[in-house]
Design a protein around this motif. Sequence first.
Motif, PDB file in Angstrom:
ATOM      1  N   GLN A  83       0.845  -1.191   0.000  1.00  0.00           N
ATOM      2  CA  GLN A  83       0.000   0.000   0.000  1.00  0.00           C
ATOM      3  C   GLN A  83       0.876   1.236   0.000  1.00  0.00           C
ATOM      4  N   THR A  84       0.347   2.279  -0.604  1.00  0.00           N
ATOM      5  CA  THR A  84       1.046   3.555  -0.636  1.00  0.00           C
ATOM      6  C   THR A  84       0.221   4.561   0.140  1.00  0.00           C
ATOM      7  N   ILE A  85       0.892   5.250   1.041  1.00  0.00           N
ATOM      8  CA  ILE A  85       0.256   6.256   1.875  1.00  0.00           C
ATOM      9  C   ILE A  85       0.953   7.585   1.618  1.00  0.00           C
ATOM     10  N   VAL A  86       0.160   8.606   1.320  1.00  0.00           N
ATOM     11  CA  VAL A  86       0.676   9.929   0.977  1.00  0.00           C
ATOM     12  C   VAL A  86       0.181  10.920   2.026  1.00  0.00           C
ATOM     13  N   THR A  87       1.073  11.773   2.504  1.00  0.00           N
ATOM     14  CA  THR A  87       0.705  12.734   3.546  1.00  0.00           C
ATOM     15  C   THR A  87       0.852  14.162   3.040  1.00  0.00           C
ATOM     16  N   TYR A  88      -0.160  14.969   3.336  1.00  0.00           N
ATOM     17  CA  TYR A  88      -0.184  16.386   2.985  1.00  0.00           C
ATOM     18  C   TYR A  88      -0.532  17.200   4.228  1.00  0.00           C
ATOM     19  N   THR A  89      -0.094  18.447   4.245  1.00  0.00           N
ATOM     20  CA  THR A  89      -0.543  19.387   5.267  1.00  0.00           C
ATOM     21  C   THR A  89      -1.333  20.489   4.577  1.00  0.00           C
ATOM     22  N   ILE A  90      -2.349  20.951   5.276  1.00  0.00           N
ATOM     23  CA  ILE A  90      -3.234  21.976   4.728  1.00  0.00           C
ATOM     24  C   ILE A  90      -3.467  23.022   5.801  1.00  0.00           C
ATOM     25  N   GLU A  91      -3.205  24.262   5.476  1.00  0.00           N
ATOM     26  CA  GLU A  91      -3.531  25.369   6.376  1.00  0.00           C
ATOM     27  C   GLU A  91      -4.978  25.759   6.097  1.00  0.00           C
ATOM     28  N   ALA A  92      -5.790  25.817   7.153  1.00  0.00           N
ATOM     29  CA  ALA A  92      -7.212  26.122   6.987  1.00  0.00           C
ATOM     30  C   ALA A  92      -7.642  27.169   8.005  1.00  0.00           C
ATOM     31  N   THR A 117      -3.469  12.061   5.828  1.00  0.00           N
ATOM     32  CA  THR A 117      -2.769  10.920   5.258  1.00  0.00           C
ATOM     33  C   THR A 117      -3.762  10.148   4.412  1.00  0.00           C
ATOM     34  N   LEU A 118      -3.416   9.958   3.138  1.00  0.00           N
ATOM     35  CA  LEU A 118      -4.307   9.300   2.187  1.00  0.00           C
ATOM     36  C   LEU A 118      -3.784   7.930   1.817  1.00  0.00           C
ATOM     37  N   LEU A 119      -4.699   6.986   1.692  1.00  0.00           N
ATOM     38  CA  LEU A 119      -4.376   5.657   1.197  1.00  0.00           C
ATOM     39  C   LEU A 119      -4.633   5.665  -0.301  1.00  0.00           C
ATOM     40  N   ASP A 120      -3.607   5.418  -1.083  1.00  0.00           N
ATOM     41  CA  ASP A 120      -3.700   5.415  -2.542  1.00  0.00           C
ATOM     42  C   ASP A 120      -4.308   4.087  -2.993  1.00  0.00           C
ATOM     43  N   LEU A 121      -5.495   4.164  -3.603  1.00  0.00           N
ATOM     44  CA  LEU A 121      -6.173   2.961  -4.093  1.00  0.00           C
ATOM     45  C   LEU A 121      -5.983   2.774  -5.594  1.00  0.00           C
ATOM     46  N   GLY A 122      -5.108   3.525  -6.179  1.00  0.00           N
ATOM     47  CA  GLY A 122      -4.853   3.416  -7.621  1.00  0.00           C
ATOM     48  C   GLY A 122      -5.614   4.458  -8.402  1.00  0.00           C
ATOM     49  N   ASN A 123      -6.949   4.345  -8.422  1.00  0.00           N
ATOM     50  CA  ASN A 123      -7.748   5.297  -9.190  1.00  0.00           C
ATOM     51  C   ASN A 123      -8.459   6.319  -8.291  1.00  0.00           C
ATOM     52  N   THR A 124      -8.324   6.170  -6.990  1.00  0.00           N
ATOM     53  CA  THR A 124      -8.896   7.123  -6.041  1.00  0.00           C
ATOM     54  C   THR A 124      -8.135   7.006  -4.714  1.00  0.00           C
ATOM     55  N   PHE A 125      -8.617   7.682  -3.703  1.00  0.00           N
ATOM     56  CA  PHE A 125      -7.987   7.675  -2.382  1.00  0.00           C
ATOM     57  C   PHE A 125      -9.040   7.446  -1.315  1.00  0.00           C
ATOM     58  N   GLN A 126      -8.563   7.086  -0.135  1.00  0.00           N
ATOM     59  CA  GLN A 126      -9.369   7.106   1.080  1.00  0.00           C
ATOM     60  C   GLN A 126      -8.529   7.820   2.130  1.00  0.00           C
ATOM     61  N   VAL A 127      -9.213   8.472   3.062  1.00  0.00           N
ATOM     62  CA  VAL A 127      -8.498   9.139   4.151  1.00  0.00           C
ATOM     63  C   VAL A 127      -8.064   8.060   5.131  1.00  0.00           C
ATOM     64  N   TYR A 128      -6.765   7.899   5.268  1.00  0.00           N
ATOM     65  CA  TYR A 128      -6.227   6.899   6.187  1.00  0.00           C
ATOM     66  C   TYR A 128      -6.302   7.422   7.620  1.00  0.00           C
ATOM     67  N   LYS A 129      -5.938   8.687   7.767  1.00  0.00           N
ATOM     68  CA  LYS A 129      -6.086   9.377   9.051  1.00  0.00           C
ATOM     69  C   LYS A 129      -5.924  10.862   8.809  1.00  0.00           C
ATOM     70  N   PHE A 130      -6.414  11.649   9.753  1.00  0.00           N
ATOM     71  CA  PHE A 130      -6.174  13.087   9.684  1.00  0.00           C
ATOM     72  C   PHE A 130      -6.044  13.627  11.100  1.00  0.00           C
ATOM     73  N   HIS A 131      -5.271  14.676  11.200  1.00  0.00           N
ATOM     74  CA  HIS A 131      -5.007  15.317  12.487  1.00  0.00           C
ATOM     75  C   HIS A 131      -5.211  16.810  12.302  1.00  0.00           C
ATOM     76  N   ILE A 132      -5.942  17.405  13.214  1.00  0.00           N
ATOM     77  CA  ILE A 132      -6.170  18.851  13.157  1.00  0.00           C
ATOM     78  C   ILE A 132      -5.543  19.482  14.387  1.00  0.00           C
ATOM     79  N   SER A 133      -4.650  20.415  14.138  1.00  0.00           N
ATOM     80  CA  SER A 133      -3.981  21.142  15.215  1.00  0.00           C
ATOM     81  C   SER A 133      -4.442  22.595  15.178  1.00  0.00           C
ATOM     82  N   SER A 134      -5.024  23.044  16.297  1.00  0.00           N
ATOM     83  CA  SER A 134      -5.509  24.420  16.348  1.00  0.00           C
ATOM     84  C   SER A 134      -5.597  24.887  17.795  1.00  0.00           C
TER      85      SER A 134
END
Length: 151
Positions: free
Chosen positions: A108-117, A129-146
Amino acid sequence: MKKVFMVLGVVSLVVVLAMAGIGIFTWYKSSQYKDTAVPYIKATVPELSKWDPEVIKGYMAPEGIKDVSDENFVKIIRYLSKLGALLSMEEPSFSNIYTGSTLEGGSQTIVTYTIEATYEKGDAEITMTLLDLGNTFQVYKFHISSMALVE
């Protein structure tokens, strides 16, 4: 003395080349996901920010929430909902990529991004953190710091 400067020069060159190599590798890996993961994140963050546990579960990879009871999941989302409505978000920024084996013997491939919101109650940094399913993604986990969550 000349040998010392020669060794220092070689070591410096190796460090510079290693840093350049890491930068090029990171750019190459992030460019693979620019046209797929970034649009997915831009569409997903507003949906997650509606703070509906059932909607959020629809985006989550089963592996990412398997150890969280439904009751605790609802508590977590209720806590995050203190941020209020999403007002705006910046362009997602690539953090890293990981490819590894699964317990089932696949990979499995997991890709992580940060987003300022920006939310009604304040600014936040989202690490998604997204789980790469080939033709789409699923959210593997997310963390919100505020800081808005502390108040």
